[in-house]
Motif scaffolding. Structure first.
Motif, PDB file in Angstrom:
ATOM      1  N   PHE A  61       2.778  -7.908 -21.546  1.00  0.00           N
ATOM      2  CA  PHE A  61       1.751  -8.861 -21.959  1.00  0.00           C
ATOM      3  C   PHE A  61       0.610  -8.138 -22.678  1.00  0.00           C
ATOM      4  O   PHE A  61       0.416  -6.931 -22.497  1.00  0.00           O
ATOM      5  N   PRO A  62      -0.170  -8.862 -23.495  1.00  0.00           N
ATOM      6  CA  PRO A  62      -1.334  -8.242 -24.149  1.00  0.00           C
ATOM      7  C   PRO A  62      -2.287  -7.646 -23.119  1.00  0.00           C
ATOM      8  O   PRO A  62      -2.625  -8.294 -22.129  1.00  0.00           O
ATOM      9  N   THR A  63      -2.690  -6.414 -23.359  1.00  0.00           N
ATOM     10  CA  THR A  63      -3.563  -5.697 -22.427  1.00  0.00           C
ATOM     11  C   THR A  63      -4.743  -5.119 -23.194  1.00  0.00           C
ATOM     12  O   THR A  63      -4.549  -4.520 -24.255  1.00  0.00           O
ATOM     13  N   TRP A  64      -5.940  -5.290 -22.652  1.00  0.00           N
ATOM     14  CA  TRP A  64      -7.149  -4.872 -23.355  1.00  0.00           C
ATOM     15  C   TRP A  64      -8.143  -4.205 -22.412  1.00  0.00           C
ATOM     16  O   TRP A  64      -8.180  -4.477 -21.207  1.00  0.00           O
ATOM     17  N   LYS A  65      -8.951  -3.340 -22.995  1.00  0.00           N
ATOM     18  CA  LYS A  65     -10.170  -2.895 -22.325  1.00  0.00           C
ATOM     19  C   LYS A  65     -11.293  -3.766 -22.869  1.00  0.00           C
ATOM     20  O   LYS A  65     -11.596  -3.733 -24.063  1.00  0.00           O
ATOM     21  N   VAL A  66     -11.889  -4.554 -22.013  1.00  0.00           N
ATOM     22  CA  VAL A  66     -12.927  -5.498 -22.417  1.00  0.00           C
ATOM     23  C   VAL A  66     -14.282  -4.959 -21.984  1.00  0.00           C
ATOM     24  O   VAL A  66     -14.506  -4.718 -20.796  1.00  0.00           O
ATOM     25  N   GLU A  67     -15.163  -4.749 -22.949  1.00  0.00           N
ATOM     26  CA  GLU A  67     -16.502  -4.248 -22.663  1.00  0.00           C
ATOM     27  C   GLU A  67     -17.535  -5.332 -22.963  1.00  0.00           C
ATOM     28  O   GLU A  67     -17.572  -5.866 -24.070  1.00  0.00           O
ATOM     29  N   LEU A  68     -18.331  -5.643 -21.974  1.00  0.00           N
ATOM     30  CA  LEU A  68     -19.469  -6.535 -22.165  1.00  0.00           C
ATOM     31  C   LEU A  68     -20.685  -5.633 -22.349  1.00  0.00           C
ATOM     32  O   LEU A  68     -21.260  -5.123 -21.390  1.00  0.00           O
ATOM     33  N   LEU A  69     -21.055  -5.410 -23.611  1.00  0.00           N
ATOM     34  CA  LEU A  69     -22.099  -4.439 -23.927  1.00  0.00           C
ATOM     35  C   LEU A  69     -23.496  -4.960 -23.609  1.00  0.00           C
ATOM     36  O   LEU A  69     -24.359  -4.205 -23.160  1.00  0.00           O
ATOM     37  N   LYS A  70     -23.715  -6.242 -23.856  1.00  0.00           N
ATOM     38  CA  LYS A  70     -25.017  -6.857 -23.581  1.00  0.00           C
ATOM     39  C   LYS A  70     -24.791  -8.265 -23.061  1.00  0.00           C
ATOM     40  O   LYS A  70     -23.878  -8.963 -23.507  1.00  0.00           O
ATOM     41  N   VAL A  71     -25.628  -8.697 -22.124  1.00  0.00           N
ATOM     42  CA  VAL A  71     -25.565 -10.061 -21.626  1.00  0.00           C
ATOM     43  C   VAL A  71     -26.953 -10.474 -21.154  1.00  0.00           C
ATOM     44  O   VAL A  71     -27.602  -9.755 -20.401  1.00  0.00           O
ATOM     45  N   ARG A  72     -27.396 -11.588 -21.621  1.00  0.00           N
ATOM     46  CA  ARG A  72     -28.730 -12.079 -21.265  1.00  0.00           C
ATOM     47  C   ARG A  72     -28.756 -12.505 -19.796  1.00  0.00           C
ATOM     48  O   ARG A  72     -27.926 -13.286 -19.338  1.00  0.00           O
ATOM     49  N   ASN A  73     -29.685 -11.951 -19.047  1.00  0.00           N
ATOM     50  CA  ASN A  73     -29.874 -12.279 -17.623  1.00  0.00           C
ATOM     51  C   ASN A  73     -28.704 -11.866 -16.736  1.00  0.00           C
ATOM     52  O   ASN A  73     -28.563 -12.353 -15.615  1.00  0.00           O
ATOM     53  N   GLY A  74     -27.834 -10.986 -17.248  1.00  0.00           N
ATOM     54  CA  GLY A  74     -26.676 -10.571 -16.460  1.00  0.00           C
ATOM     55  C   GLY A  74     -26.527  -9.063 -16.408  1.00  0.00           C
ATOM     56  O   GLY A  74     -27.472  -8.318 -16.688  1.00  0.00           O
ATOM     57  N   ARG A  75     -25.323  -8.619 -16.061  1.00  0.00           N
ATOM     58  CA  ARG A  75     -25.042  -7.189 -15.911  1.00  0.00           C
ATOM     59  C   ARG A  75     -23.858  -6.794 -16.788  1.00  0.00           C
ATOM     60  O   ARG A  75     -22.751  -7.298 -16.584  1.00  0.00           O
ATOM     61  N   PRO A  76     -24.043  -5.904 -17.762  1.00  0.00           N
ATOM     62  CA  PRO A  76     -22.924  -5.429 -18.587  1.00  0.00           C
ATOM     63  C   PRO A  76     -21.878  -4.719 -17.728  1.00  0.00           C
ATOM     64  O   PRO A  76     -22.162  -4.236 -16.626  1.00  0.00           O
ATOM     65  N   GLY A  77     -20.675  -4.636 -18.247  1.00  0.00           N
ATOM     66  CA  GLY A  77     -19.597  -3.962 -17.533  1.00  0.00           C
ATOM     67  C   GLY A  77     -18.375  -3.828 -18.424  1.00  0.00           C
ATOM     68  O   GLY A  77     -18.377  -4.242 -19.586  1.00  0.00           O
ATOM     69  N   ASN A  78     -17.324  -3.232 -17.881  1.00  0.00           N
ATOM     70  CA  ASN A  78     -16.062  -3.126 -18.616  1.00  0.00           C
ATOM     71  C   ASN A  78     -14.898  -3.270 -17.642  1.00  0.00           C
ATOM     72  O   ASN A  78     -14.999  -2.883 -16.477  1.00  0.00           O
ATOM     73  N   TRP A  79     -13.802  -3.830 -18.141  1.00  0.00           N
ATOM     74  CA  TRP A  79     -12.647  -4.137 -17.313  1.00  0.00           C
ATOM     75  C   TRP A  79     -11.373  -3.914 -18.118  1.00  0.00           C
ATOM     76  O   TRP A  79     -11.365  -4.057 -19.332  1.00  0.00           O
ATOM     77  N   GLN A  80     -10.290  -3.570 -17.416  1.00  0.00           N
ATOM     78  CA  GLN A  80      -8.966  -3.544 -18.027  1.00  0.00           C
ATOM     79  C   GLN A  80      -8.274  -4.849 -17.645  1.00  0.00           C
ATOM     80  O   GLN A  80      -8.039  -5.120 -16.461  1.00  0.00           O
ATOM     81  N   MET A  81      -7.976  -5.650 -18.666  1.00  0.00           N
ATOM     82  CA  MET A  81      -7.458  -6.997 -18.427  1.00  0.00           C
ATOM     83  C   MET A  81      -6.111  -7.186 -19.115  1.00  0.00           C
ATOM     84  O   MET A  81      -5.844  -6.611 -20.173  1.00  0.00           O
ATOM     85  N   GLU A  82      -5.293  -8.012 -18.495  1.00  0.00           N
ATOM     86  CA  GLU A  82      -4.009  -8.394 -19.067  1.00  0.00           C
ATOM     87  C   GLU A  82      -3.952  -9.906 -19.156  1.00  0.00           C
ATOM     88  O   GLU A  82      -4.431 -10.615 -18.272  1.00  0.00           O
ATOM     89  N   TRP A  83      -3.392 -10.423 -20.263  1.00  0.00           N
ATOM     90  CA  TRP A  83      -3.287 -11.865 -20.447  1.00  0.00           C
ATOM     91  C   TRP A  83      -1.824 -12.296 -20.293  1.00  0.00           C
ATOM     92  O   TRP A  83      -0.928 -11.744 -20.917  1.00  0.00           O
ATOM     93  N   SER A  84      -1.590 -13.287 -19.449  1.00  0.00           N
ATOM     94  CA  SER A  84      -0.259 -13.837 -19.261  1.00  0.00           C
ATOM     95  C   SER A  84      -0.371 -15.349 -19.153  1.00  0.00           C
ATOM     96  O   SER A  84      -1.460 -15.920 -19.330  1.00  0.00           O
ATOM     97  N   ALA A  85       0.722 -16.003 -18.826  1.00  0.00           N
ATOM     98  CA  ALA A  85       0.707 -17.456 -18.692  1.00  0.00           C
ATOM     99  C   ALA A  85      -0.225 -17.905 -17.556  1.00  0.00           C
ATOM    100  O   ALA A  85      -0.710 -19.034 -17.561  1.00  0.00           O
ATOM    101  N   GLU A  86      -0.485 -17.018 -16.614  1.00  0.00           N
ATOM    102  CA  GLU A  86      -1.388 -17.335 -15.494  1.00  0.00           C
ATOM    103  C   GLU A  86      -2.850 -17.098 -15.841  1.00  0.00           C
ATOM    104  O   GLU A  86      -3.728 -17.330 -15.012  1.00  0.00           O
ATOM    105  N   GLY A  87      -3.122 -16.602 -17.046  1.00  0.00           N
ATOM    106  CA  GLY A  87      -4.498 -16.341 -17.449  1.00  0.00           C
ATOM    107  C   GLY A  87      -4.831 -14.862 -17.385  1.00  0.00           C
ATOM    108  O   GLY A  87      -3.954 -13.994 -17.471  1.00  0.00           O
ATOM    109  N   PHE A  88      -6.107 -14.553 -17.236  1.00  0.00           N
ATOM    110  CA  PHE A  88      -6.560 -13.167 -17.192  1.00  0.00           C
ATOM    111  C   PHE A  88      -6.239 -12.542 -15.834  1.00  0.00           C
ATOM    112  O   PHE A  88      -6.506 -13.127 -14.791  1.00  0.00           O
ATOM    113  N   GLN A  89      -5.677 -11.337 -15.894  1.00  0.00           N
ATOM    114  CA  GLN A  89      -5.391 -10.564 -14.689  1.00  0.00           C
ATOM    115  C   GLN A  89      -6.094  -9.218 -14.801  1.00  0.00           C
ATOM    116  O   GLN A  89      -5.994  -8.547 -15.826  1.00  0.00           O
ATOM    117  N   HIS A  90      -6.802  -8.836 -13.749  1.00  0.00           N
ATOM    118  CA  HIS A  90      -7.524  -7.570 -13.727  1.00  0.00           C
ATOM    119  C   HIS A  90      -6.587  -6.461 -13.276  1.00  0.00           C
ATOM    120  O   HIS A  90      -6.016  -6.521 -12.181  1.00  0.00           O
TER     121      HIS A  90
END
Length: 247
Positions: free
Chosen positions: A201-230
Protein backbone atom coordinates in the motif's frame (compact mmCIF):
# COMPACT_ATOMS: atom_id res chain seq x y z
CA UNK A 1 -13.03 34.09 44.02
CA UNK A 2 -16.27 33.74 42.07
CA UNK A 3 -15.32 36.71 39.88
CA UNK A 4 -12.02 35.06 39.04
CA UNK A 5 -13.74 31.78 38.11
CA UNK A 6 -16.22 33.67 35.93
CA UNK A 7 -13.35 35.37 34.08
CA UNK A 8 -11.60 32.04 33.50
CA UNK A 9 -14.78 30.44 32.18
CA UNK A 10 -15.44 33.41 29.92
CA UNK A 11 -11.91 33.17 28.53
CA UNK A 12 -12.48 29.49 27.80
CA UNK A 13 -15.70 30.29 25.97
CA UNK A 14 -14.01 33.01 23.92
CA UNK A 15 -11.16 30.66 23.04
CA UNK A 16 -13.62 28.01 21.83
CA UNK A 17 -15.50 30.60 19.77
CA UNK A 18 -12.26 31.73 18.10
CA UNK A 19 -11.22 28.12 17.44
CA UNK A 20 -14.63 27.41 15.91
CA UNK A 21 -14.21 30.38 13.56
CA UNK A 22 -10.77 29.07 12.61
CA UNK A 23 -12.21 25.64 11.80
CA UNK A 24 -10.77 23.74 14.75
CA UNK A 25 -14.17 22.97 16.24
CA UNK A 26 -17.32 21.68 14.51
CA UNK A 27 -19.85 24.38 13.72
CA UNK A 28 -23.08 24.12 15.68
CA UNK A 29 -26.08 23.17 13.61
CA UNK A 30 -24.03 21.95 10.66
CA UNK A 31 -26.06 19.38 8.75
CA UNK A 32 -23.28 17.08 7.55
CA UNK A 33 -20.48 15.77 9.74
CA UNK A 34 -17.39 15.61 7.50
CA UNK A 35 -14.84 14.57 10.08
CA UNK A 36 -11.50 13.55 8.55
CA UNK A 37 -10.06 10.44 10.21
CA UNK A 38 -6.27 10.83 10.39
CA UNK A 39 -5.50 8.38 13.16
CA UNK A 40 -2.70 9.48 15.52
CA UNK A 41 -2.14 12.63 13.46
CA UNK A 42 -5.34 14.05 14.94
CA UNK A 43 -3.61 14.48 18.30
CA UNK A 44 -1.65 17.40 16.83
CA UNK A 45 -4.80 19.52 16.44
CA UNK A 46 -6.83 21.36 19.07
CA UNK A 47 -9.73 19.15 20.19
CA UNK A 48 -8.10 16.35 18.14
CA UNK A 49 -10.01 17.36 14.99
CA UNK A 50 -8.65 18.11 11.52
CA UNK A 51 -9.65 21.76 10.94
CA UNK A 52 -12.26 22.39 8.25
CA UNK A 53 -13.23 25.67 6.63
CA UNK A 54 -9.58 26.81 6.59
CA UNK A 55 -6.63 26.64 4.19
CA UNK A 56 -3.95 23.96 4.50
CA UNK A 57 -0.55 24.35 2.82
CA UNK A 58 1.35 21.35 1.40
CA UNK A 59 4.99 21.64 0.31
CA UNK A 60 6.78 19.33 -2.17
CA UNK A 61 10.22 19.71 -3.74
CA UNK A 62 10.56 16.68 -6.03
CA UNK A 63 8.32 14.79 -8.45
CA UNK A 64 8.02 11.85 -6.05
CA UNK A 65 7.07 14.16 -3.17
CA UNK A 66 4.47 15.84 -5.39
CA UNK A 67 2.94 12.45 -6.28
CA UNK A 68 2.85 11.44 -2.60
CA UNK A 69 1.26 14.76 -1.67
CA UNK A 70 -1.42 14.26 -4.32
CA UNK A 71 -2.16 10.82 -2.89
CA UNK A 72 -2.42 12.24 0.62
CA UNK A 73 -4.74 15.00 -0.63
CA UNK A 74 -6.88 12.42 -2.42
CA UNK A 75 -7.25 10.45 0.81
CA UNK A 76 -8.46 13.58 2.62
CA UNK A 77 -10.86 14.38 -0.23
CA UNK A 78 -12.25 10.85 -0.12
CA UNK A 79 -13.28 11.41 3.49
CA UNK A 80 -14.60 14.93 2.93
CA UNK A 81 -16.75 13.82 -0.02
CA UNK A 82 -17.94 10.59 1.56
CA UNK A 83 -21.28 12.15 2.46
CA UNK A 84 -21.77 14.04 -0.78
CA UNK A 85 -20.69 17.39 -2.14
CA UNK A 86 -18.24 18.49 -4.80
CA UNK A 87 -14.61 19.56 -5.09
CA UNK A 88 -12.64 21.58 -7.65
CA UNK A 89 -9.01 20.71 -8.44
CA UNK A 90 -7.28 23.76 -9.92
CA UNK A 91 -3.89 24.04 -11.55
CA UNK A 92 -1.98 25.11 -14.64
CA UNK A 93 -0.85 21.62 -15.57
CA UNK A 94 -2.25 19.13 -13.01
CA UNK A 95 -0.15 15.97 -12.96
CA UNK A 96 -2.61 13.83 -11.03
CA UNK A 97 -3.88 10.63 -12.69
CA UNK A 98 -7.69 10.84 -12.24
CA UNK A 99 -8.51 7.08 -12.42
CA UNK A 100 -6.16 6.45 -9.48
CA UNK A 101 -8.21 8.72 -7.22
CA UNK A 102 -10.84 6.02 -6.83
CA UNK A 103 -8.30 4.03 -4.81
CA UNK A 104 -8.53 6.78 -2.20
CA UNK A 105 -12.32 6.80 -2.10
CA UNK A 106 -12.88 9.76 -4.44
CA UNK A 107 -15.92 9.20 -6.66
CA UNK A 108 -15.30 10.54 -10.22
CA UNK A 109 -18.58 12.45 -10.31
CA UNK A 110 -17.63 14.45 -7.20
CA UNK A 111 -14.46 16.01 -8.57
CA UNK A 112 -14.02 18.59 -11.34
CA UNK A 113 -10.60 19.50 -12.77
CA UNK A 114 -10.06 23.07 -13.93
CA UNK A 115 -6.91 23.92 -15.92
CA UNK A 116 -6.00 27.61 -15.73
CA UNK A 117 -3.71 28.57 -18.64
CA UNK A 118 -1.81 31.39 -16.90
CA UNK A 119 -0.21 31.58 -13.44
CA UNK A 120 -1.46 35.12 -12.85
CA UNK A 121 -5.05 33.98 -13.39
CA UNK A 122 -4.74 31.01 -11.02
CA UNK A 123 -4.89 33.04 -7.80
CA UNK A 124 -8.09 34.81 -8.87
CA UNK A 125 -9.69 31.51 -9.92
CA UNK A 126 -8.67 29.91 -6.63
CA UNK A 127 -10.14 32.77 -4.61
CA UNK A 128 -13.43 32.53 -6.51
CA UNK A 129 -13.59 28.77 -5.98
CA UNK A 130 -12.90 29.06 -2.25
CA UNK A 131 -15.72 31.61 -2.02
CA UNK A 132 -18.27 29.20 -3.49
CA UNK A 133 -20.46 27.81 -0.69
CA UNK A 134 -21.71 25.03 -2.98
CA UNK A 135 -18.31 23.30 -2.73
CA UNK A 136 -16.95 21.14 0.07
CA UNK A 137 -13.26 21.54 -0.78
CA UNK A 138 -10.88 23.07 -3.31
CA UNK A 139 -7.42 21.80 -4.25
CA UNK A 140 -5.17 24.51 -5.64
CA UNK A 141 -1.82 23.65 -7.23
CA UNK A 142 -0.20 27.05 -6.89
CA UNK A 143 3.56 27.47 -6.69
CA UNK A 144 4.02 30.97 -5.27
CA UNK A 145 1.80 32.69 -2.72
CA UNK A 146 2.39 35.91 -0.80
CA UNK A 147 1.16 36.59 2.71
CA UNK A 148 -1.38 39.22 1.64
CA UNK A 149 -2.64 36.85 -1.06
CA UNK A 150 -3.03 34.07 1.48
CA UNK A 151 -5.03 36.46 3.66
CA UNK A 152 -7.48 36.97 0.80
CA UNK A 153 -7.86 33.20 0.49
CA UNK A 154 -8.37 32.94 4.24
CA UNK A 155 -11.13 35.55 4.17
CA UNK A 156 -12.79 33.59 1.38
CA UNK A 157 -12.97 30.34 3.36
CA UNK A 158 -14.08 32.13 6.52
CA UNK A 159 -17.18 33.27 4.64
CA UNK A 160 -17.87 30.08 2.69
CA UNK A 161 -16.57 27.41 5.15
CA UNK A 162 -14.94 25.62 2.20
CA UNK A 163 -11.78 23.65 3.04
CA UNK A 164 -8.77 24.73 0.95
CA UNK A 165 -5.87 22.36 0.18
CA UNK A 166 -3.01 24.36 -1.36
CA UNK A 167 -0.26 22.28 -2.97
CA UNK A 168 2.92 24.30 -3.58
CA UNK A 169 5.41 22.33 -5.69
CA UNK A 170 8.97 23.69 -5.63
CA UNK A 171 8.12 27.08 -4.11
CA UNK A 172 10.87 29.70 -4.19
CA UNK A 173 10.02 31.04 -0.72
CA UNK A 174 8.64 29.41 2.42
CA UNK A 175 7.64 32.55 4.29
CA UNK A 176 4.72 32.60 6.71
CA UNK A 177 1.22 32.39 5.23
CA UNK A 178 -2.27 32.82 6.64
CA UNK A 179 -2.87 29.05 6.57
CA UNK A 180 -3.90 26.88 9.49
CA UNK A 181 -1.28 24.21 8.76
CA UNK A 182 1.82 23.47 6.69
CA UNK A 183 2.51 19.85 5.64
CA UNK A 184 5.24 17.91 3.86
CA UNK A 185 4.62 14.38 2.57
CA UNK A 186 7.61 12.22 1.60
CA UNK A 187 7.30 8.77 -0.04
CA UNK A 188 8.57 5.66 1.74
CA UNK A 189 9.15 2.19 0.25
CA UNK A 190 5.98 0.14 0.44
CA UNK A 191 6.02 -3.32 2.06
CA UNK A 192 4.41 -6.26 0.27
CA UNK A 193 2.35 -8.61 2.40
CA UNK A 194 4.27 -11.71 3.47
CA UNK A 195 4.11 -14.31 0.70
CA UNK A 196 2.40 -11.93 -1.73
CA UNK A 197 3.97 -10.56 -4.95
CA UNK A 198 3.93 -6.97 -6.15
CA UNK A 199 3.86 -3.68 -4.27
CA UNK A 200 2.29 -2.86 -0.95
CA UNK A 201 0.00 0.00 0.00
CA UNK A 202 1.08 3.66 -0.39
CA UNK A 203 3.40 4.55 2.49
CA UNK A 204 4.49 8.05 3.47
CA UNK A 205 6.39 10.03 6.04
CA UNK A 206 3.94 12.79 6.92
CA UNK A 207 5.35 15.92 8.55
CA UNK A 208 3.12 18.56 10.08
CA UNK A 209 5.58 21.45 10.05
CA UNK A 210 3.25 24.13 11.41
CA UNK A 211 -0.21 24.07 12.97
CA UNK A 212 -2.14 26.92 14.52
CA UNK A 213 -2.89 26.28 18.21
CA UNK A 214 -1.52 22.74 17.94
CA UNK A 215 1.67 20.68 18.08
CA UNK A 216 3.76 19.84 14.97
CA UNK A 217 4.91 16.26 14.52
CA UNK A 218 5.78 13.55 12.02
CA UNK A 219 4.44 10.05 11.42
CA UNK A 220 5.00 7.07 9.14
CA UNK A 221 1.61 6.30 7.65
CA UNK A 222 0.20 3.70 5.29
CA UNK A 223 -3.02 4.08 3.31
CA UNK A 224 -5.27 1.08 2.67
CA UNK A 225 -8.97 0.37 2.25
CA UNK A 226 -9.29 0.73 6.05
CA UNK A 227 -7.88 4.26 5.93
CA UNK A 228 -4.71 5.62 7.52
CA UNK A 229 -2.60 3.15 9.49
CA UNK A 230 0.28 4.27 11.71
CA UNK A 231 3.41 2.18 11.14
CA UNK A 232 5.28 1.55 14.37
CA UNK A 233 8.58 0.20 13.00
CA UNK A 234 11.22 2.72 12.03
CA UNK A 235 13.21 0.92 9.34
CA UNK A 236 12.00 0.84 5.74
CA UNK A 237 13.73 -1.79 3.63
CA UNK A 238 12.42 -1.89 0.03
CA UNK A 239 10.92 -5.12 -1.34
CA UNK A 240 11.46 -6.98 1.90
CA UNK A 241 8.24 -8.68 3.05
CA UNK A 242 7.67 -8.12 6.74
CA UNK A 243 4.79 -8.40 9.13
CA UNK A 244 3.40 -4.95 9.90
CA UNK A 245 2.75 -3.66 13.37
CA UNK A 246 0.27 -0.83 13.71
CA UNK A 247 -0.44 1.53 16.54
Amino acid sequence: MKLKCDKIERMRQLRREVMALEGFLPSKGKEVDRRVQLGPMEEAFPEQAFPLGVNHEFISNTASEAASTQGFLAAILGMLLQKGGYCLWLGIRPQVFPPALKQFGVAPDRLVFVNVPREKDLLWTLEQALSCEALVAVVGEIRELGFSESQRLQLAVERSRVTGLLHRHRPVSLHALACATRWKVVPLPSRPEAGMPGLGFPTWKVELLKVRNGRPGNWQMEWSAEGFQHIIHEENVPNKPKERRYA
